[in-house]
Write a protein that holds these residues in place. Structure first.
Motif, short mmCIF file in Angstrom:
data_model
loop_
_atom_site.label_atom_id
_atom_site.label_comp_id
_atom_site.label_asym_id
_atom_site.label_seq_id
_atom_site.Cartn_x
_atom_site.Cartn_y
_atom_site.Cartn_z
N ASP A 124 12.10 20.76 60.93
CA ASP A 124 11.51 20.68 61.41
C ASP A 124 11.06 21.03 62.79
O ASP A 124 9.30 20.20 63.07
CB ASP A 124 10.64 19.10 61.40
CG ASP A 124 12.45 18.46 62.42
OD1 ASP A 124 13.55 19.23 63.24
OD2 ASP A 124 12.24 17.46 63.50
N ASN A 126 9.15 24.25 62.85
CA ASN A 126 7.92 24.94 62.94
C ASN A 126 6.62 24.32 62.22
O ASN A 126 6.83 23.84 61.15
CB ASN A 126 8.18 26.08 61.26
CG ASN A 126 7.05 27.00 60.72
OD1 ASN A 126 6.02 26.50 61.59
ND2 ASN A 126 7.05 27.80 59.63
N LYS A 129 4.41 23.64 59.09
CA LYS A 129 4.37 22.74 58.26
C LYS A 129 4.21 21.36 58.69
O LYS A 129 4.70 20.06 58.00
CB LYS A 129 5.88 22.93 57.63
CG LYS A 129 6.35 24.65 58.20
CD LYS A 129 7.35 24.38 56.91
CE LYS A 129 8.21 25.75 56.48
NZ LYS A 129 9.40 25.54 55.84
N TRP A 130 3.57 20.69 60.16
CA TRP A 130 3.60 19.86 60.52
C TRP A 130 2.18 19.17 59.45
O TRP A 130 1.57 19.90 59.78
CB TRP A 130 3.72 19.77 62.01
CG TRP A 130 4.44 19.89 62.99
CD1 TRP A 130 5.73 19.61 62.71
CD2 TRP A 130 5.52 20.49 63.99
NE1 TRP A 130 7.19 20.77 62.93
CE2 TRP A 130 6.62 20.66 64.71
CE3 TRP A 130 3.62 20.39 65.51
CZ2 TRP A 130 7.20 21.06 65.78
CZ3 TRP A 130 4.50 20.76 66.67
CH2 TRP A 130 5.41 21.15 66.88
N GLN A 131 2.58 17.81 59.77
CA GLN A 131 1.56 16.78 59.35
C GLN A 131 0.39 16.69 60.47
O GLN A 131 1.20 16.18 61.29
CB GLN A 131 2.10 16.09 58.53
CG GLN A 131 2.91 16.62 56.99
CD GLN A 131 2.47 15.51 56.11
OE1 GLN A 131 2.78 14.90 56.20
NE2 GLN A 131 3.97 16.14 54.93
#
Length: 139
Positions: A124, A126, A129-131
């Motif tokens: 978690d 990067n 890649k976070w929503q």
């Protein structure tokens, strides 16, 4: 008497720093030779050592200059010099606390990465890649 080059080597400073400190008035009563080269006495070197140490403690050049001026005034300024040192100590202790917090953050971050590499938790870290609206907890 010592030259800029000799003093720089003796004190572990650059020649530029030695010249800068003398130009800023941190070394009182500095002599010059017939070619206008700086010549340092043992007392001049003592002032440079003091300036170097105060700078390492985070004091600004302007504050060091004020401290040097107080020293030149004599014993009547001891209380004021004490207050300068006391305030600088407080600032250093505050910086130490900040450094401890940064180190603790990095220790936790390192552990977090180890857990990711050991597949204990998913990656978690990067931001790509976070929503949206689902940022991870800062580790």
């Amino acid at each position: 008497m010592y030259t800029v080059k000799e003093v720089a080597k003796l004190l572990g400073l650059t020649e530029h720093t030695v010249r800068y400190y003398t130009d800023k008035g941190l070394v009182p009563n500095l002599k010059r030779d017939k070619n206008n080269n700086r010549l340092f006495s043992d007392e001049n070197i003592n002032f440079l050592i003091g300036a170097k140490n105060l700078k390492k403690c985070g004091m600004s050049v302007d504050d060091i200059k004020y401290y040097v001026d107080l020293c030149l005034e004599g014993d009547s300024t001891i209380q004021e010099r004490y207050e300068i040192i006391r305030k600088q100590k407080e600032a250093a202790l505050a910086q130490l606390e900040e450094a401890k917090l940064r180190a603790e953050f990095m220790i936790n971050k390192e552990k977090h990465y180890r857990d990711i590499m050991n597949q204990v938790i998913p990656d978690d870290t990067n931001p790509a890649k976070w929503q949206k609206n689902k940022m991870p907890i800062v580790h």
